[in-house]
Motif scaffolding. Structure first.
Motif, PDB file in Angstrom:
ATOM      1  N   GLY A   1      -8.364  -9.102  12.133  1.00  0.00           N
ATOM      2  CA  GLY A   1      -7.786 -10.215  11.384  1.00  0.00           C
ATOM      3  C   GLY A   1      -8.102 -10.138   9.907  1.00  0.00           C
ATOM      4  O   GLY A   1      -7.241 -10.383   9.048  1.00  0.00           O
ATOM      5  N   GLY A   2      -9.344  -9.759   9.573  1.00  0.00           N
ATOM      6  CA  GLY A   2      -9.742  -9.648   8.170  1.00  0.00           C
ATOM      7  C   GLY A   2      -8.976  -8.564   7.438  1.00  0.00           C
ATOM      8  O   GLY A   2      -8.595  -8.733   6.271  1.00  0.00           O
ATOM      9  N   LEU A   3      -8.720  -7.451   8.118  1.00  0.00           N
ATOM     10  CA  LEU A   3      -7.977  -6.360   7.477  1.00  0.00           C
ATOM     11  C   LEU A   3      -6.525  -6.753   7.228  1.00  0.00           C
ATOM     12  O   LEU A   3      -5.959  -6.457   6.167  1.00  0.00           O
ATOM     13  N   VAL A   4      -5.912  -7.439   8.189  1.00  0.00           N
ATOM     14  CA  VAL A   4      -4.530  -7.892   8.019  1.00  0.00           C
ATOM     15  C   VAL A   4      -4.432  -8.874   6.844  1.00  0.00           C
ATOM     16  O   VAL A   4      -3.529  -8.789   6.006  1.00  0.00           O
ATOM     17  N   VAL A   5      -5.369  -9.807   6.773  1.00  0.00           N
ATOM     18  CA  VAL A   5      -5.379 -10.772   5.674  1.00  0.00           C
ATOM     19  C   VAL A   5      -5.513 -10.054   4.330  1.00  0.00           C
ATOM     20  O   VAL A   5      -4.848 -10.407   3.345  1.00  0.00           O
ATOM     21  N   THR A   6      -6.367  -9.036   4.269  1.00  0.00           N
ATOM     22  CA  THR A   6      -6.570  -8.288   3.025  1.00  0.00           C
ATOM     23  C   THR A   6      -5.277  -7.618   2.559  1.00  0.00           C
ATOM     24  O   THR A   6      -4.911  -7.700   1.380  1.00  0.00           O
ATOM     25  N   VAL A   7      -4.594  -6.953   3.472  1.00  0.00           N
ATOM     26  CA  VAL A   7      -3.358  -6.255   3.109  1.00  0.00           C
ATOM     27  C   VAL A   7      -2.314  -7.246   2.599  1.00  0.00           C
ATOM     28  O   VAL A   7      -1.661  -7.021   1.568  1.00  0.00           O
ATOM     29  N   LEU A   8      -2.157  -8.371   3.291  1.00  0.00           N
ATOM     30  CA  LEU A   8      -1.171  -9.360   2.875  1.00  0.00           C
ATOM     31  C   LEU A   8      -1.559 -10.013   1.542  1.00  0.00           C
ATOM     32  O   LEU A   8      -0.702 -10.257   0.683  1.00  0.00           O
ATOM     33  N   ALA A   9      -2.851 -10.285   1.354  1.00  0.00           N
ATOM     34  CA  ALA A   9      -3.297 -10.986   0.151  1.00  0.00           C
ATOM     35  C   ALA A   9      -3.175 -10.129  -1.099  1.00  0.00           C
ATOM     36  O   ALA A   9      -2.973 -10.656  -2.203  1.00  0.00           O
ATOM     37  N   THR A  10      -3.317  -8.817  -0.963  1.00  0.00           N
ATOM     38  CA  THR A  10      -3.298  -7.941  -2.140  1.00  0.00           C
ATOM     39  C   THR A  10      -1.938  -7.278  -2.368  1.00  0.00           C
ATOM     40  O   THR A  10      -1.788  -6.517  -3.316  1.00  0.00           O
TER      41      THR A  10
END
Length: 427
Positions: A182-191
Motif C-alpha cells: 500500500g505504501g509503495l502504491v501511494v508513493t507512485v501516485l503521489a509523486t
C-alpha cells in the motif's frame, strides 16, 4: 514555479508511507525478537543500528538528486527498496522461529535494504521540498509532512497492533505485506509528474561529492547544527528499541498491546507537532528555539516519569508514553523546521547534499542511540531488576535531553542558527 500546498501534501503522503513501513521494523519486529523469541535486545539493536548505519550514504543520495535534475526517480526507487526490505525483515523474524541462522542472514540483508531505501527516498524527498518550497513556507511544509508521517506511524502501529493479536507468523506476514504494498502504491501516485514545471535544476557544473561536503562543512551554521542534531537525536532515539520490551517485561503487555502503545506514543507526537504548526504558522506563538527547548525539557520530564512508574508498579505506562510523544513531537518538528530553513542557506544547489549531511548525522545518532540503549538495558538486567535496569536507561536519556535543551539555547536564535562568532569563541 514552486511547490503549492497540494504538492506539499502529496509529498507528505510519501512521508506517511515511509513512516508506516519503518515503524514495523523498529517497534513490532523488535519486540517480537526480544520478547517472543527471547533474543538479547542488543541483537535487534544491532539490526536497527545497521539500517541507520547504511544511511550515512544520505549525502551521496542528496548529491545525486542535486545533480541529476530528477529527484522523483530516487524517491520512488528508495521507497521500493524500503518496502521490499521491510517485508523481508518480517520474513526473517518468522524464519528465526524455526531456523535461526538463515533468518538472521535474511534479516541482515533486509535491514541493509531498509537503510538504503530510507536514505535514498527520504533524502531526495526533503531535498525536493527544500529546493522547491518558498522560504516562508518551509517551516509549515516541514510541519505538514512530518504530521502526515507521524499519522502514518500511529495509524499503522495502532491498526497492526489491533489485528496482530492473537499473534501468528502468517498473520504478521500478511499485515506487513499489505502495509508495504500500500505504501509503495501511494508513493507512485503521489509523486506522479510532481516535478513538472518546478524550479529544481541540476547544478550546471557539479563539483565532486567530497568537495561539496567540504564546502558545506566550512559553513559555521551547517557545521554546528550538525553537532546539535547528533546529540539531540541520540537522546530522541535511545528509547526506540527498549520501550516496547520494557512494557512487555515490566507491565505484562502483549505484542498487540505494545504495538498499540507505539501507536499511542506517535499519536502524542502528532499532537505535539500539530501544536508547533499551529503556534508557528497560525497563532505566531514562540520562536522555533522556544519550541525545541520546551520539547527537550518536556521529554526529559516524561522519561523520568516512565522510569519512576516502573519502580512503583503504577499502571500509567500509556499516559506517560503519550506525554513523552507529545514533547518528542514538539522537539522534532521544531528541529526539522530549523533544518529546512538552514538547508536553503549557503551555496545554491547544495540543498540535497546539506539535507543529506544532517540526515546522515540523524541516522548515526539514531543507530548509536538505539544500540546503546539496548546494550545498556541488556547489561543492567544482569545486575538489577527489569524495572530498575530499563529505568536507568530512561533517566540517562532524560539527562541527554536536558543537555540538548541547553545547547539549543546556545545555538538557535529566533528560529535561526545564531551567528558563528557567538557559537565558537575565537573562530
Amino acid at each position: 514555479m514552486t511547490l503549492g500546498w497540494l504538492g506539499i501534501v502529496r509529498l507528505g503522503l510519501v512521508q506517511m508511507s515511509l513512516g508506516g513501513m519503518v515503524v514495523l521494523t523498529t517497534s513490532t519486529l523488535n519486540r517480537l525478537m526480544v520478547v517472543e523469541l527471547a533474543l538479547p535486545a542488543v541483537l535487534s539493536g544491532l539490526l536497527v543500528a545497521l539500517h541507520y548505519a547504511v544511511q550515512v550514504t544520505r549525502p551521496s543520495w542528496g548529491y545525486r538528486s542535486d545533480t541529476c535534475g530528477n529527484r522523483t526517480r530516487w524517491i520512488v526507487g528508495g521507497m521500493a527498496t524500503l518496502a521490499l526490505g521491510a517485508f523481508l525483515a518480517a520474513l526473517g523474524v518468522v524464519w528465526m522461529h524455526t531456523a535461526f541462522w538463515p533468518g538472521l542472514v535474511l534479516s541482515v540483508l533486509a535491514y541493509l535494504m531498509i537503510g538504503l531505501g530510507a536514505g535514498m527516498g527520504g533524502t531526495s524527498l526533503l531535498a525536493l521540498m527544500a529546493t522547491c518550497t518558498r522560504p516562508e513556507r518551509r517551516a509549515a511544509a516541514a510541519t505538514i509532512t512530518w504530521l502526515m508521517m507521524i499519522f502514518g506511524i500511529a495509524a499503522t502501529a495502532g491498526t497492526v497492533g489491533a489485528l496482530l493479536d492473537p499473534y501468528t507468523p502468517e498473520r504478521l506476514l500478511r499485515l506487513v505485506g499489505a502495509v508495504c504494498a500500500g505504501g509503495l502504491v501511494v508513493t507512485v501516485l503521489a509523486t506522479w509528474r510532481i516535478e513538472r514545471g518546478l524550479i529544481s535544476e541540476p547544478e550546471p557544473e557539479p563539483a565532486p561529492l567530497l568537495e561539496g561536503l567540504r564546502e558545506i562543512w566550512a559553513e559555521p551554521r551547517a557545521r554546528i547544527f550538525t553537532f546539535f542534531v547528533l546529540l539531540s537525536m541520540t537522546a530522541y532515539f535511545m528509547q526506540e528499541l527498549i520501550l516496547e520490551p520494557y512494557a512487555g517485561l515490566v507491565f505484562g503487555l502483549t505484542p498487540g498491546q505494545t504495538t498499540s502503545l507505539s501507536g499511542a506514543q506517535n499519536a502524542g507526537v502528532f499532537v505535539g507537532m500539530l501544536a508547533v504548526g499551529i503556534g508557528q504558522t497560525g497563532l505566531r506563538i514562540g520562536a522555533l528555539r522556544s519550541w525545541v527547548v520546551a520539547g527537550c525539557l518536556g521529554s526529559a520530564l516524561a522519561l523520568t516519569g516512565i522510569a519512576l512508574i516502573g519502580q512503583m508498579h503504577l499502571p500509567l505506562i500509556v499516559p506517560a508514553v503519550v506525554l513523552m510523544g507529545l514533547f518528542n513531537g514538539m522537539f522534532a518538528v521544531a528541529a526539522i523546521g530549523s533544518m529546512m530553513q538552514l538547508a536553503g542557506e549557503g551555496r545554491h544547489a547544495r540543498e540535497g547534499t546539506r539535507m543529506g549531511l544532517w540526515g546522515a548525522a540523524q541516522a548515526v545518532a539514531a543507530g548509536f542511540g538505539g544500540l546503546v540503549g539496548a546494550a545498556a538495558a541488556d547489561t543492567l538486567t544482569q545486575f538489577a531488576s527489569n524495572s530498575t535496569a530499563y529505568g536507568l536507561v530512561f533517566l540517562f536519556e532524560a539527562v541527554l535531553f536536558v543537555i540538548s535543551a541547553l545547547m539549543a539555547l546556545r545555538i538557535l536564535e529566533g528560529g535561526r542558527a545564531a551567528p558563528a562568532g557567538r557559537l565558537v569563541p575565537g573562530e
